[in-house]
Design a protein around this motif. Structure first.
Motif, PDB file in Angstrom:
ATOM      1  N   GLY A 241      -2.464   9.680   0.951  1.00  0.00           N
ATOM      2  CA  GLY A 241      -1.139  10.259   1.167  1.00  0.00           C
ATOM      3  C   GLY A 241      -0.653  10.197   2.595  1.00  0.00           C
ATOM      4  N   ALA A 242      -1.557   9.914   3.531  1.00  0.00           N
ATOM      5  CA  ALA A 242      -1.167   9.852   4.952  1.00  0.00           C
ATOM      6  C   ALA A 242      -2.046   8.816   5.654  1.00  0.00           C
ATOM      7  CB  ALA A 242      -1.329  11.214   5.614  1.00  0.00           C
ATOM      8  N   ILE A 243      -1.617   7.565   5.576  1.00  0.00           N
ATOM      9  CA  ILE A 243      -2.390   6.440   6.110  1.00  0.00           C
ATOM     10  C   ILE A 243      -1.623   5.803   7.261  1.00  0.00           C
ATOM     11  CG2 ILE A 243      -3.332   4.156   5.568  1.00  0.00           C
ATOM     12  CD1 ILE A 243      -3.693   5.146   2.682  1.00  0.00           C
ATOM     13  N   GLU A 244      -2.355   5.430   8.297  1.00  0.00           N
ATOM     14  CA  GLU A 244      -1.762   4.756   9.445  1.00  0.00           C
ATOM     15  C   GLU A 244      -2.439   3.401   9.654  1.00  0.00           C
ATOM     16  OE1 GLU A 244      -1.965   7.046  12.987  1.00  0.00           O
ATOM     17  OE2 GLU A 244      -0.582   8.608  12.279  1.00  0.00           O
ATOM     18  N   VAL A 245      -1.631   2.400   9.938  1.00  0.00           N
ATOM     19  CA  VAL A 245      -2.139   1.082  10.317  1.00  0.00           C
ATOM     20  C   VAL A 245      -1.646   0.789  11.726  1.00  0.00           C
ATOM     21  CG1 VAL A 245      -2.130  -1.383   9.819  1.00  0.00           C
ATOM     22  CG2 VAL A 245      -2.120   0.269   7.929  1.00  0.00           C
ATOM     23  N   GLU A 246      -2.583   0.576  12.635  1.00  0.00           N
ATOM     24  CA  GLU A 246      -2.232   0.201  13.997  1.00  0.00           C
ATOM     25  C   GLU A 246      -2.504  -1.270  14.186  1.00  0.00           C
ATOM     26  OE1 GLU A 246      -3.211   1.333  18.676  1.00  0.00           O
ATOM     27  OE2 GLU A 246      -3.827   2.688  17.059  1.00  0.00           O
ATOM     28  N   THR A 247      -1.551  -1.988  14.748  1.00  0.00           N
ATOM     29  CA  THR A 247      -1.703  -3.423  14.933  1.00  0.00           C
ATOM     30  C   THR A 247      -2.225  -3.731  16.334  1.00  0.00           C
ATOM     31  OG1 THR A 247       0.601  -3.666  15.626  1.00  0.00           O
ATOM     32  CG2 THR A 247       0.120  -3.901  13.284  1.00  0.00           C
ATOM     33  N   LYS A 248      -2.611  -4.972  16.535  1.00  0.00           N
ATOM     34  CA  LYS A 248      -3.233  -5.388  17.789  1.00  0.00           C
ATOM     35  C   LYS A 248      -2.313  -5.155  18.980  1.00  0.00           C
ATOM     36  CE  LYS A 248      -5.894  -9.309  19.617  1.00  0.00           C
ATOM     37  NZ  LYS A 248      -6.334 -10.703  19.373  1.00  0.00           N
ATOM     38  N   ASP A 249      -1.004  -5.241  18.750  1.00  0.00           N
ATOM     39  CA  ASP A 249      -0.056  -5.059  19.854  1.00  0.00           C
ATOM     40  C   ASP A 249       0.383  -3.602  20.018  1.00  0.00           C
ATOM     41  OD1 ASP A 249       1.538  -4.749  17.649  1.00  0.00           O
ATOM     42  OD2 ASP A 249       2.825  -6.475  18.051  1.00  0.00           O
ATOM     43  N   GLY A 250      -0.284  -2.682  19.299  1.00  0.00           N
ATOM     44  CA  GLY A 250      -0.026  -1.260  19.499  1.00  0.00           C
ATOM     45  C   GLY A 250       0.984  -0.626  18.569  1.00  0.00           C
ATOM     46  N   ARG A 251       1.620  -1.401  17.705  1.00  0.00           N
ATOM     47  CA  ARG A 251       2.548  -0.811  16.751  1.00  0.00           C
ATOM     48  C   ARG A 251       1.790   0.020  15.720  1.00  0.00           C
ATOM     49  NH1 ARG A 251       5.960  -5.934  14.801  1.00  0.00           N
ATOM     50  NH2 ARG A 251       4.154  -7.085  15.633  1.00  0.00           N
ATOM     51  N   ILE A 252       2.402   1.099  15.271  1.00  0.00           N
ATOM     52  CA  ILE A 252       1.771   1.981  14.279  1.00  0.00           C
ATOM     53  C   ILE A 252       2.710   2.123  13.085  1.00  0.00           C
ATOM     54  CG2 ILE A 252       0.942   4.313  13.795  1.00  0.00           C
ATOM     55  CD1 ILE A 252       0.101   4.525  16.717  1.00  0.00           C
ATOM     56  N   PHE A 253       2.166   1.895  11.899  1.00  0.00           N
ATOM     57  CA  PHE A 253       2.933   2.015  10.659  1.00  0.00           C
ATOM     58  C   PHE A 253       2.295   3.105   9.804  1.00  0.00           C
ATOM     59  CE2 PHE A 253       3.233  -2.299  12.247  1.00  0.00           C
ATOM     60  CZ  PHE A 253       4.607  -2.531  12.237  1.00  0.00           C
ATOM     61  N   LYS A 254       3.122   3.998   9.294  1.00  0.00           N
ATOM     62  CA  LYS A 254       2.629   5.130   8.509  1.00  0.00           C
ATOM     63  C   LYS A 254       3.143   5.045   7.084  1.00  0.00           C
ATOM     64  CE  LYS A 254       2.533   8.216  12.538  1.00  0.00           C
ATOM     65  NZ  LYS A 254       2.975   9.521  13.086  1.00  0.00           N
ATOM     66  N   GLY A 255       2.270   5.402   6.141  1.00  0.00           N
ATOM     67  CA  GLY A 255       2.652   5.385   4.738  1.00  0.00           C
ATOM     68  C   GLY A 255       1.741   6.251   3.903  1.00  0.00           C
ATOM     69  N   SER A 256       2.045   6.310   2.602  1.00  0.00           N
ATOM     70  CA  SER A 256       1.252   7.151   1.698  1.00  0.00           C
ATOM     71  C   SER A 256       0.155   6.366   0.984  1.00  0.00           C
ATOM     72  CB  SER A 256       2.166   7.798   0.649  1.00  0.00           C
ATOM     73  OG  SER A 256       2.804   6.798  -0.145  1.00  0.00           O
ATOM     74  N   HIS A 257       0.404   5.053   0.755  1.00  0.00           N
ATOM     75  CA  HIS A 257      -0.550   4.210   0.027  1.00  0.00           C
ATOM     76  C   HIS A 257      -0.694   2.889   0.768  1.00  0.00           C
ATOM     77  CE1 HIS A 257       0.570   7.092  -3.085  1.00  0.00           C
ATOM     78  NE2 HIS A 257      -0.439   6.667  -3.831  1.00  0.00           N
ATOM     79  N   LEU A 258      -1.843   2.243   0.563  1.00  0.00           N
ATOM     80  CA  LEU A 258      -2.142   0.985   1.234  1.00  0.00           C
ATOM     81  C   LEU A 258      -2.561  -0.058   0.208  1.00  0.00           C
ATOM     82  CD1 LEU A 258      -2.670  -0.708   3.822  1.00  0.00           C
ATOM     83  CD2 LEU A 258      -4.977   0.294   3.860  1.00  0.00           C
ATOM     84  N   LEU A 259      -1.917  -1.216   0.250  1.00  0.00           N
ATOM     85  CA  LEU A 259      -2.295  -2.356  -0.596  1.00  0.00           C
ATOM     86  C   LEU A 259      -2.796  -3.481   0.295  1.00  0.00           C
ATOM     87  CD1 LEU A 259      -2.358  -4.013  -3.253  1.00  0.00           C
ATOM     88  CD2 LEU A 259       0.048  -4.602  -2.810  1.00  0.00           C
ATOM     89  N   MET A 260      -4.008  -3.949   0.032  1.00  0.00           N
ATOM     90  CA  MET A 260      -4.569  -5.079   0.760  1.00  0.00           C
ATOM     91  C   MET A 260      -4.253  -6.361  -0.008  1.00  0.00           C
ATOM     92  SD  MET A 260      -5.850  -3.665   3.387  1.00  0.00           S
ATOM     93  CE  MET A 260      -6.635  -5.133   4.068  1.00  0.00           C
ATOM     94  N   ALA A 261      -3.486  -7.252   0.624  1.00  0.00           N
ATOM     95  CA  ALA A 261      -3.077  -8.495  -0.029  1.00  0.00           C
ATOM     96  C   ALA A 261      -3.160  -9.645   0.967  1.00  0.00           C
ATOM     97  CB  ALA A 261      -1.654  -8.352  -0.569  1.00  0.00           C
ATOM     98  N   VAL A 262      -4.326  -9.797   1.574  1.00  0.00           N
ATOM     99  CA  VAL A 262      -4.482 -10.785   2.645  1.00  0.00           C
ATOM    100  C   VAL A 262      -5.055 -12.108   2.183  1.00  0.00           C
ATOM    101  CG1 VAL A 262      -4.674  -9.034   4.437  1.00  0.00           C
ATOM    102  CG2 VAL A 262      -6.733  -9.839   3.293  1.00  0.00           C
ATOM    103  N   GLY A 263      -5.373 -12.228   0.914  1.00  0.00           N
ATOM    104  CA  GLY A 263      -5.925 -13.485   0.433  1.00  0.00           C
ATOM    105  C   GLY A 263      -6.998 -13.276  -0.600  1.00  0.00           C
ATOM    106  N   ARG A 264      -7.697 -14.367  -0.936  1.00  0.00           N
ATOM    107  CA  ARG A 264      -8.692 -14.359  -2.001  1.00  0.00           C
ATOM    108  C   ARG A 264     -10.000 -14.970  -1.496  1.00  0.00           C
ATOM    109  NH1 ARG A 264      -7.172 -11.548  -6.260  1.00  0.00           N
ATOM    110  NH2 ARG A 264      -8.385 -12.883  -7.651  1.00  0.00           N
ATOM    111  N   LYS A 265     -11.095 -14.589  -2.129  1.00  0.00           N
ATOM    112  CA  LYS A 265     -12.398 -15.205  -1.841  1.00  0.00           C
ATOM    113  C   LYS A 265     -13.019 -15.674  -3.150  1.00  0.00           C
ATOM    114  CE  LYS A 265     -15.054 -10.897  -2.103  1.00  0.00           C
ATOM    115  NZ  LYS A 265     -16.090 -10.062  -1.476  1.00  0.00           N
ATOM    116  N   SER A 266     -13.689 -16.798  -3.097  1.00  0.00           N
ATOM    117  CA  SER A 266     -14.313 -17.358  -4.293  1.00  0.00           C
ATOM    118  C   SER A 266     -15.480 -16.496  -4.747  1.00  0.00           C
ATOM    119  CB  SER A 266     -14.793 -18.781  -4.012  1.00  0.00           C
ATOM    120  OG  SER A 266     -13.707 -19.611  -3.677  1.00  0.00           O
ATOM    121  N   ASN A 267     -15.611 -16.344  -6.060  1.00  0.00           N
ATOM    122  CA  ASN A 267     -16.682 -15.523  -6.634  1.00  0.00           C
ATOM    123  C   ASN A 267     -17.946 -16.357  -6.832  1.00  0.00           C
ATOM    124  OD1 ASN A 267     -15.025 -13.248  -6.813  1.00  0.00           O
ATOM    125  ND2 ASN A 267     -14.300 -13.791  -8.855  1.00  0.00           N
TER     126      ASN A 267
END
Length: 472
Positions: A241-267
């Motif tokens: 309900g209260a998640i923060e993502v800080e980026t390498k350049d110092g920006r901070i993004f706040k939200g309630s939910h987080l979805l990871m969609a950065v790619g796929r890995k072979s099984n």
């Protein structure tokens, strides 16, 4: 320990594995199919099917709120996020019987619901059964890549494997990853009433032609999606309900939910590939042009082979190896004719070379022809005039097509056919399309290739003038 001998052993019941099992068994081969999780694999349960169903819910909500242009009053949609996810579950349930164990057993396939791992170059163990096979097909697919971002292990997050089970609408969804999955889910959720921020370490939709991608991205921004580019996630913190993502350049993004969609890995983790002498590469299992691994009795197809990761590619791979396995005929996989689409609004589709790739490959021999949706009568009638097609042509043959706009995923089919069969632009131009259809855009693109040759050609005009003088 039970022991089975078979002609073909298929490991994985996703799109590729099911296609091999169905085709081989119906053509007379003895087939064993292993699946340790869900029949239908990622596409049915976590990918293509549920995502398109949720997109449809978002499209319905958006349509209610933007109907005034058709003479129908806008209305504020009453969105029930849980019911939308119920719609997703129902769609999966309707399609599931096509991929079911019962259906494939009806084909004569021996389906074993266990994960398999190699114990020798020709043997795979699944539970208390050892299968010896003349040919083995690895079709284990891929799963979400979750990078080791500091703090990620301390906060709850979703992937495409968990998102569709979520019944509580996210108040503010943070999405790390601006590829097709991230952008599709961003638009679906903004339309279903969530706030959405996409955090992309490089460029959003970076694998597509930037000219076309920009149209999609601008549309998403206009709908309210915040898109942060060149924003590499460096740290994640917070709680449900209260998640923060800080980026390498110092920006901070706040939200309630987080979805990871950065790619796929072979099984490949469960397979014990070393026991079979099968080598891997960074993106998956190493295969040759025939999709054979370094163990020539074993093939790898679909996502696990580490190439283009699309359901339709896995199905195409299945056809390639069936020719080889069942008939002993040479058969190689190609990628030049493989299309793909991103199902945002507007849609984005590609087959063959992009303009930049075609310029690099063909130089001054390249011609690029365009046609815009705002010149298509059906698009005008439907108020879907945003977008265009461009076709890359070399010596009269298309080598690539890029489309952004309404039904781009449908329009790209014709160009996939053209590239697969090495068709000429004259053959596309000869097609008669019913009026008024969106499909006329393809024909008009071909017309744009020939127009300067016919209408701006002094020789043609001279010939026509002479003929007119002599005609009775």
């Amino acid at each position: 320990m039970n022991r089975i001998k078979t002609d073909i052993l298929v490991i994985g019941a996703g799109s590729g594995g099911l296609s091999v099992a169905a085709g081989a068994s119906q053509m007379g081969a003895d087939v064993v199919l292993l699946e340790g999780h869900k029949m239908g694999g990622d596409c049915l349960n976590y990918g293509c099917v549920p995502s398109k169903a949720l997109i449809a819910s978002g499209k319905a909500a958006y349509g209610q709120a933007h109907s005034n242009q058709y003479g129908v009053a806008d209305t504020s949609p009453q969105i029930d996020y849980a019911a939308a996810k119920g719609h997703v579950a129902d769609v999966i349930a309707q399609i599931a019987p096509v991929d079911s164990q019962e259906r494939f057993e009806g084909f004569g396939v021996n389906v074993i619901r266990e994960f398999g791992h190699f114990i020798s170059p020709t043997e795979v163990q699944a539970g208390d059964t050892v299968i010896t096979a003349r040919r083995i097909v690895i079709a284990t697919g891929s799963s979400p890549l979750v990078p080791p971002i500091p703090g990620l292990d301390t906060v709850p997050y979703e992937t495409n494997e968990t998102l569709f089970e979520l019944r509580e609408k996210p108040e503010h969804l943070l999405i790390i990853g601006g590829g097709p999955i991230g952008m599709e889910m961003a638009q679906a959720h903004i339309r279903l009433g969530s706030k959405v921020t996409v955090i992309e370490g490089d460029k959003a939709l970076g694998k597509d032609d930037p000219e076309l991608a920009d149209i999609v991205l601008e549309n998403l921004k206009a709908e309210g999606v915040e898109i942060a580019e060149d924003a590499l996630a460096a740290e994640i913190r917070g709680q449900a309900g209260a998640i923060e993502v800080e980026t390498k350049d110092g920006r901070i993004f706040k939200g309630s939910h987080l979805l990871m969609a950065v790619g796929r890995k072979s099984n490949t983790d469960k397979l014990n590939l070393e026991a079979a002498g099968i080598k891997t590469k960074r993106t998956g299992i190493k295969v040759d042009d025939s999709l054979r691994t370094t163990n020539k009795k074993v093939y790898a197809i679909g996502d696990v082979a580490g190439g283009l990761q699309f359901t339709h590619v896995a199905g195409y791979h299945a056809g390639v190896i069936i020719r080889s396995m069942l008939f002993g005929l040479p058969s190689k996989a190609k990628t030049s004719h493989i299309p793909w689409a991103t199902y945002t609004d507007p849609e984005l589709a590609q087959v063959g070379l992009t303009e930049a790739q075609a310029k690099k490959a063909h130089g001054t021999n390249l011609e690029v022809v365009r046609f815009h949706y705002n010149h298509n009568d059906r698009a005008i009638a439907e108020r879907k005039t945003k977008g265009f097609i461009k076709v890359m042509v070399v010596k009269g043959r298309p080598v690539g097509a890029s489309i952004v706009g309404y039904q781009a995923g449908e329009l790209i089919n014709l160009w996939a056919l053209a590239l697969a069969n090495k068709m000429k632009m004259s053959q596309i131009a000869a097609m008669v399309a019913p009026y008024p259809t969106i499909g006329e855009i393809n024909k008009r693109a071909a017309g744009a290739y020939f127009s300067p040759r016919l209408f701006d050609n002094p020789t043609v005009k001279r010939v026509v003038g002479l003929v007119q003088k002599w005609l009775p």
